[in-house]
Design an enzyme around this catalytic site. Structure first.
Site, PDB file in Angstrom:
ATOM      1  N   SER A   1       0.874  -1.181   0.000  1.00 59.34           N
ATOM      2  CA  SER A   1       0.000   0.000   0.000  1.00 59.34           C
ATOM      3  C   SER A   1       0.907   1.225   0.000  1.00 59.34           C
ATOM      4  O   SER A   1       2.083   1.126   0.392  1.00 59.34           O
ATOM      5  CB  SER A   1      -0.842   0.009   1.284  1.00 59.34           C
ATOM      6  OG  SER A   1      -1.435   1.283   1.483  1.00 59.34           O
ATOM      7  N   TYR A  25      -2.485  -1.250  10.415  1.00 58.84           N
ATOM      8  CA  TYR A  25      -2.374  -1.466   8.968  1.00 58.84           C
ATOM      9  C   TYR A  25      -1.051  -0.890   8.450  1.00 58.84           C
ATOM     10  O   TYR A  25      -0.317  -1.560   7.709  1.00 58.84           O
ATOM     11  CB  TYR A  25      -3.566  -0.786   8.283  1.00 58.84           C
ATOM     12  CG  TYR A  25      -3.656  -0.946   6.790  1.00 58.84           C
ATOM     13  CD1 TYR A  25      -4.097  -2.137   6.213  1.00 58.84           C
ATOM     14  CD2 TYR A  25      -3.345   0.107   5.934  1.00 58.84           C
ATOM     15  CE1 TYR A  25      -4.218  -2.271   4.834  1.00 58.84           C
ATOM     16  CE2 TYR A  25      -3.459  -0.016   4.563  1.00 58.84           C
ATOM     17  CZ  TYR A  25      -3.894  -1.206   4.011  1.00 58.84           C
ATOM     18  OH  TYR A  25      -4.017  -1.334   2.647  1.00 58.84           O
TER      19      TYR A  25
HETATM   20  C1  BGC Z   1      -6.135   1.718   2.580  1.00 59.11           C
HETATM   21  C2  BGC Z   1      -7.284   2.693   2.564  1.00 59.11           C
HETATM   22  C3  BGC Z   1      -6.809   4.093   2.247  1.00 59.11           C
HETATM   23  C4  BGC Z   1      -5.942   4.103   1.015  1.00 59.11           C
HETATM   24  C5  BGC Z   1      -5.391   5.477   0.656  1.00 59.11           C
HETATM   25  C6  BGC Z   1      -5.292   1.870   1.337  1.00 59.11           C
HETATM   26  O1  BGC Z   1      -4.185   1.034   1.419  1.00 59.11           O
HETATM   27  O2  BGC Z   1      -6.635   0.397   2.641  1.00 59.11           O
HETATM   28  O3  BGC Z   1      -7.937   2.655   3.803  1.00 59.11           O
HETATM   29  O4  BGC Z   1      -7.908   4.975   2.049  1.00 59.11           O
HETATM   30  O5  BGC Z   1      -4.874   3.216   1.208  1.00 59.11           O
HETATM   31  O6  BGC Z   1      -4.898   6.176   1.737  1.00 59.11           O
END
Ligand code: BGC
Length: 255
Positions: free
Chosen positions: A143, A156
């Site tokens: 991410s 996360y």
């Molecule tokens: C997350 C989201 C978030 C997005 C952008 C993703 O990896 O799961 O919750 O809105 O990133 O920030």
């Protein structure tokens, strides 16, 4: 068909980005093991869609937070299709909880499903790839939050930060074996994980405004990158992350 004769596993493959990855890899000719834990119907739908296009896919029910279940996925790939060339560790969850109120159970769940599964998914896939010979590709879906803080989503961010170093370190360790390890870092993607944002018009407008390209990604826009990374065109990439975020991480109000 650039991925003809290749065999892939996609974890969390029956929804969101995972489902788009399954379709993109199958569209390029790969045979796929679709990992899932809930919604067997979605898997059956995908199997049928791929069969209609002349491809091959099987669904396997496995909880990737448990290494023994990841081994079950690899065994299923070998049994059904003879080998494993592409491992996509995609399964992920988030709690949207801050450091002040995250419980131990929430912490463990996020770390187990996101980071532990990617660690052992990389390890177990690499052992199979090294044993069978000919190298392989491991693609870990991280991410923007492997590097970019998201207040209110602390566990996360920790898990994705761990995956960042997994990609770099495992990429270095496995390079001599011909196994490459690359992270894909999506920004905001229109998938069930973001339902709470997508159902809140005010929040969605704020998010869109923060993205230089002005909108969330469609899952297919992440899946095409994964399909590229699985193919010959990406033969010199390893130990790094490729971001597909519409410019989100570089966004600046110019103050
Ligand atoms: C997350 C989201 C978030 C997005 C952008 C993703 O990896 O799961 O919750 O809105 O990133 O920030």
């Amino acid at each position: 068909m650039p991925l003809r004769n290749k065999v892939a596993i996609v974890t969390g493959g029956n929804s969101g980005i995972g489902q788009a990855i399954v379709l993109a890899l199958a569209g390029q000719g790969a045979k796929i093991v679709i990992d899932y834990i809930v919604d067997e119907q979605a898997v059956e739908g995908l199997e049928a869609e791929i069969a209609k296009l002349g491809g091959q896919a099987i669904g396997v029910d496995a909880d990737v937070s448990k290494p023994a279940e990841i081994q079950k996925l690899v065994d299923a790939a070998v049994q059904a299709f003879g080998r494993l060339d592409i491992m996509v560790n995609n399964a992920g969850v988030e709690t949207r909880s801050s450091i002040l109120d995250t419980t131990e159970a929430q912490y463990d769940r996020v770390m187990d499903v996101n980071l532990k599964s990617a660690f052992f998914g990389t390890q177990i896939a690499a052992k199979q790839m090294i044993g069978q010979g000919g190298g392989g590709r491991i693609i870990n879906i991280t991410s923007v939050h492997e590097d970019w803080p998201m207040p209110g989503n602390t566990p996360y961010c920790l898990s994705k930060g761990g995956m960042r170093m997994l990609n770099r370190t495992a990429g270095v360790e496995l390079g001599p074996h011909g196994v490459s390890v690359v992270g894909v870092g999506p920004g905001a993607v229109a998938t069930p994980i973001n339902a709470s944002t997508m159902n809140n018009p005010g929040l969605l407008a704020k998010l869109d405004a923060a993205i230089p390209l002005g909108r969330m990604a469609r899952p297919e826009e992440i899946a095409t990158l994964v399909a590229f990374l699985a193919g010959d065109g990406a033969s010199y990439l390893t130990a790094t992350t490729i971001f597909a975020d519409g410019g989100l991480m570089q966004s600046s109000v110019g103050l």
